[in-house]
Design a protein around this motif. Structure first.
Motif, PDB file in Angstrom:
ATOM      1  N   SER A 124      -7.113 -19.248 -55.589  1.00  0.00           N
ATOM      2  CA  SER A 124      -6.687 -18.417 -56.724  1.00  0.00           C
ATOM      3  C   SER A 124      -7.078 -16.967 -56.511  1.00  0.00           C
ATOM      4  O   SER A 124      -8.132 -16.664 -55.937  1.00  0.00           O
ATOM      5  CB  SER A 124      -7.334 -18.909 -58.027  1.00  0.00           C
ATOM      6  OG  SER A 124      -7.104 -20.283 -58.231  1.00  0.00           O
ATOM      7  N   ILE A 130       4.205  -8.229 -62.759  1.00  0.00           N
ATOM      8  CA  ILE A 130       4.492  -9.656 -62.616  1.00  0.00           C
ATOM      9  C   ILE A 130       5.995  -9.900 -62.745  1.00  0.00           C
ATOM     10  O   ILE A 130       6.589 -10.666 -61.980  1.00  0.00           O
ATOM     11  CB  ILE A 130       3.713 -10.473 -63.665  1.00  0.00           C
ATOM     12  CG1 ILE A 130       2.211 -10.449 -63.344  1.00  0.00           C
ATOM     13  CG2 ILE A 130       4.211 -11.917 -63.715  1.00  0.00           C
ATOM     14  CD1 ILE A 130       1.348 -11.044 -64.434  1.00  0.00           C
ATOM     15  N   GLU A 182       7.755  -8.763 -59.553  1.00  0.00           N
ATOM     16  CA  GLU A 182       7.467  -9.539 -58.340  1.00  0.00           C
ATOM     17  C   GLU A 182       8.041 -10.958 -58.386  1.00  0.00           C
ATOM     18  O   GLU A 182       8.084 -11.635 -57.354  1.00  0.00           O
ATOM     19  CB  GLU A 182       5.948  -9.597 -58.123  1.00  0.00           C
ATOM     20  CG  GLU A 182       5.352  -8.230 -57.769  1.00  0.00           C
ATOM     21  CD  GLU A 182       3.843  -8.188 -57.935  1.00  0.00           C
ATOM     22  OE1 GLU A 182       3.246  -9.249 -58.242  1.00  0.00           O
ATOM     23  OE2 GLU A 182       3.255  -7.104 -57.782  1.00  0.00           O
ATOM     24  N   LYS A 234       5.337 -16.691 -59.084  1.00  0.00           N
ATOM     25  CA  LYS A 234       4.301 -15.965 -58.350  1.00  0.00           C
ATOM     26  C   LYS A 234       2.971 -15.893 -59.079  1.00  0.00           C
ATOM     27  O   LYS A 234       1.919 -15.784 -58.437  1.00  0.00           O
ATOM     28  CB  LYS A 234       4.781 -14.537 -58.060  1.00  0.00           C
ATOM     29  CG  LYS A 234       5.983 -14.448 -57.136  1.00  0.00           C
ATOM     30  CD  LYS A 234       5.639 -14.935 -55.744  1.00  0.00           C
ATOM     31  CE  LYS A 234       6.812 -14.724 -54.791  1.00  0.00           C
ATOM     32  NZ  LYS A 234       6.487 -15.202 -53.425  1.00  0.00           N
ATOM     33  N   ALA A 235       2.962 -15.894 -60.402  1.00  0.00           N
ATOM     34  CA  ALA A 235       1.719 -15.644 -61.137  1.00  0.00           C
ATOM     35  C   ALA A 235       1.797 -16.187 -62.552  1.00  0.00           C
ATOM     36  O   ALA A 235       2.877 -16.529 -63.055  1.00  0.00           O
ATOM     37  CB  ALA A 235       1.427 -14.138 -61.170  1.00  0.00           C
ATOM     38  N   SER A 239      -2.913 -15.907 -59.768  1.00  0.00           N
ATOM     39  CA  SER A 239      -1.911 -16.258 -58.764  1.00  0.00           C
ATOM     40  C   SER A 239      -2.521 -17.325 -57.873  1.00  0.00           C
ATOM     41  O   SER A 239      -3.593 -17.123 -57.299  1.00  0.00           O
ATOM     42  CB  SER A 239      -1.523 -15.029 -57.943  1.00  0.00           C
ATOM     43  OG  SER A 239      -0.548 -15.355 -56.976  1.00  0.00           O
ATOM     44  N   GLN A 240      -1.853 -18.477 -57.740  1.00  0.00           N
ATOM     45  CA  GLN A 240      -2.474 -19.628 -57.090  1.00  0.00           C
ATOM     46  C   GLN A 240      -1.585 -20.269 -56.028  1.00  0.00           C
ATOM     47  O   GLN A 240      -0.358 -20.161 -56.077  1.00  0.00           O
ATOM     48  CB  GLN A 240      -2.833 -20.686 -58.144  1.00  0.00           C
ATOM     49  CG  GLN A 240      -3.890 -20.218 -59.133  1.00  0.00           C
ATOM     50  CD  GLN A 240      -4.206 -21.263 -60.180  1.00  0.00           C
ATOM     51  OE1 GLN A 240      -3.332 -21.667 -60.939  1.00  0.00           O
ATOM     52  NE2 GLN A 240      -5.455 -21.709 -60.217  1.00  0.00           N
ATOM     53  N   HIS A 241      -2.259 -20.940 -55.109  1.00  0.00           N
ATOM     54  CA  HIS A 241      -1.576 -21.747 -54.096  1.00  0.00           C
ATOM     55  C   HIS A 241      -2.297 -23.086 -54.017  1.00  0.00           C
ATOM     56  O   HIS A 241      -3.526 -23.147 -54.030  1.00  0.00           O
ATOM     57  CB  HIS A 241      -1.593 -21.054 -52.735  1.00  0.00           C
ATOM     58  CG  HIS A 241      -0.848 -19.750 -52.718  1.00  0.00           C
ATOM     59  ND1 HIS A 241       0.521 -19.687 -52.580  1.00  0.00           N
ATOM     60  CD2 HIS A 241      -1.271 -18.475 -52.850  1.00  0.00           C
ATOM     61  CE1 HIS A 241       0.905 -18.415 -52.615  1.00  0.00           C
ATOM     62  NE2 HIS A 241      -0.166 -17.666 -52.768  1.00  0.00           N
ATOM     63  N   GLN A 274      -1.449 -22.411 -63.070  1.00  0.00           N
ATOM     64  CA  GLN A 274      -0.026 -22.068 -63.111  1.00  0.00           C
ATOM     65  C   GLN A 274       0.826 -23.305 -63.355  1.00  0.00           C
ATOM     66  O   GLN A 274       1.779 -23.264 -64.139  1.00  0.00           O
ATOM     67  CB  GLN A 274       0.393 -21.407 -61.790  1.00  0.00           C
ATOM     68  CG  GLN A 274       0.191 -19.902 -61.749  1.00  0.00           C
ATOM     69  CD  GLN A 274       0.640 -19.328 -60.426  1.00  0.00           C
ATOM     70  OE1 GLN A 274      -0.173 -19.107 -59.544  1.00  0.00           O
ATOM     71  NE2 GLN A 274       1.929 -19.095 -60.282  1.00  0.00           N
TER      72      GLN A 274
END
Length: 483
Positions: free
Chosen positions: A277, A303, A306, A412-413, A437-439, A451
């Motif tokens: 994050s 945000i 993007e 994205k966020a 913003s996370q993966h 998210q």
């Protein structure tokens, strides 16, 4: 001249051409040396970006070890008698989170809220649905007896009530300051957040109001074991606290102790349970933000700019104007960012706007204007629905039965804030937001990533019976926009 040049000069004979050439090379070498020194100084003096798990320095100059876990969980309050389908998922109940934060507090609790009404008597109402609010007030009263310091900031002007909550708390040892935003900015303190032991944080739409626990649909986030974020939010709290002194005046610029190392350019980096994050806090109004703090409006518009595939927005009010200043002004910044995303980048837009008995009907034309540019032939997709909380047998409770959410989630966020989307909230009114913003691997996205949780909550509401397309609104007794 550098000593290397002197040695070079001694080795040359008296030949004029060779001597002139030497001088030219010496000048070049000297300039390169000076340039190298300047570049080195610039690098050494540049503020470092926050490292993963980095914490902000304490006020005494010390720092913690990089041990933040920063676990984030969605928090919700669903009004009584609002029923979803059996397979619907929800965030942790707001009441549970507040009780948990109080129970784990060991040292200090700091709360910012627009106003306080934790009992039915505060608004002249008798209702058993105020019991959770009474319990929270009682739990807060007991904190000083546990040697937990409690500080509260609230707004002047504020909502007119008969509330005695703050007087009761002061009698128990709680410190209270009322910040005169009316004098300082011509606005109000609209922020809603908790900081516990400078390591746990709650940010969301809920004021310290019993109705937020049982009668109003609220949404927020609780962040546990995240001292970096908590200490940064404390800087915002401290700015309110300091401006709550009598005869205070806004500093220009804000002293360095209010600066932040965490912002849009340098987010806080954390990784928990295979979810990485990037986080940062936002603030408003501009007059309360040091230059290092990312402002709410900048965060929201960036945000939007993007996003590549979708934007989901849930807010109580949406106006591309100011609302409270006279005369009102057109304020198109967020509205334009939404239109640009839809038109230029073909981003799918879904907006879930609240409608209740007290909603302003003047909002409807602006929503219809946005919806009117939906055009499948040009691959423009803007859908707008109104979320209507059924009033049922709760009509005797004022300013309730409404979706009070204030958030956005994109591919994205995610953004969870405390402000409605109209001009005053970003120009004169105090608010905060959390940008995440996370993966994460797909299997754990919906359950572990904030998210994913936020997108799931939006989808649940969007496809529920309580969401009505503005084109299909007709007459609805619980929605003022339909009258």
């Amino acid at each position: 001249m550098p000593s290397s040049y002197s040695r070079l000069h001694d080795s040359y004979d008296s030949d004029k051409w060779r001597w002139t050439s030497c001088v030219k090379w010496a000048v070049v070498l000297g300039c390169l040396t000076v340039l190298g020194v300047l570049l080195a100084l610039a690098v050494l003096n540049r503020p470092p970006a926050p490292k993963e798990h980095e914490t902000l320095p304490e006020e005494d100059g010390g720092s913690d070890s990089f041990t933040d876990q920063c676990s984030m969980v969605l928090v919700e309050s669903i009004p009584q008698q609002v029923k979803y389908k059996a397979n619907a998922t929800f965030g942790i109940p707001l009441e549970n989170v507040w009780k948990d934060l109080i129970s784990i507090a060991k040292d200090k609790v700091e709360v910012a809220s627009f106003y306080w009404t934790l009992t039915g008597e505060d608004i002249g109402v008798k209702s058993p649905s105020d019991i959770p609010g009474r319990d929270i007030l009682k739990d807060l009263e007991e904190l000083p007896s546990r040697n937990v310091s409690v500080r509260v900031v609230t707004s002047v002007p504020t909502v007119p009530t008969n509330s005695t909550d703050l007087e009761i708390l002061k009698q128990k040892g709680v410190q209270v300051r009322k910040v005169n935003f009316g004098r300082l900015t011509r606005g109000v303190l609209h922020s809603k957040f908790w900081i516990v032991d400078r390591k746990h944080v709650f940010i969301g739409s809920a004021n310290m109001d019993w109705r937020a626990l049982t009668q109003v649909k609220e949404l927020g986030v609780v962040v546990y074991n995240c001292s970096s974020l908590a200490k940064d939010l404390h800087k915002i709290f401290q700015s309110y606290w300091d401006m709550g002194q009598s005869h205070s005046s806004l500093p220009q610029p804000w002293p360095s102790k209010y600066d932040t190392a965490i912002n849009k350019q340098h987010p806080l980096l954390v990784k928990t349970e295979n979810v990485s994050s990037r986080l940062y806090l936002t603030g408003s109004p501009p007059s309360f933000c040091p230059l290092s703090r990312t402002q709410d409006l900048e965060a929201i518009t960036s945000i939007l700019s993007e996003a590549q595939h979708y934007v989901d927005v849930a807010v109580m009010e949406y106006f591309p104007t100011t609302r409270f200043e006279k005369p009102q002004r057109y304020w198109p910044f967020i509205d334009e960012a939404i239109r640009i995303a839809a038109f230029e980048r073909k981003v799918k837009i879904r907006m879930l706007i609240s409608c209740g008995r007290d909603s302003d009907p003047n909002m409807l034309p602006f929503l219809k204007s946005l919806a009117s540019i939906d055009n499948p032939h040009q691959d423009m997709d803007i859908q707008i629905k109104l979320y209507i909380v059924p009033v049922g047998n709760q009509s005797d409770i004022p300013y309730t039965r409404v979706n009070h959410n204030k958030y956005m989630v994109t591919d994205k966020a995610a953004y969870i804030g405390t402000s409605n989307w109209s001009g005053d909230y970003f120009l004169t009114t105090a608010g905060v937001g959390l940008v995440v913003s996370q993966h994460a691997p797909h299997p754990i996205w919906k359950t572990k990533a904030l998210q994913g949780q936020l997108r799931a909550a939006f989808d649940r509401d969007w496809y529920s019976e309580f969401a009505v397309d503005i084109a299909d609104l007709g007459h609805h007794p619980d929605c003022a926009l339909s009258r």
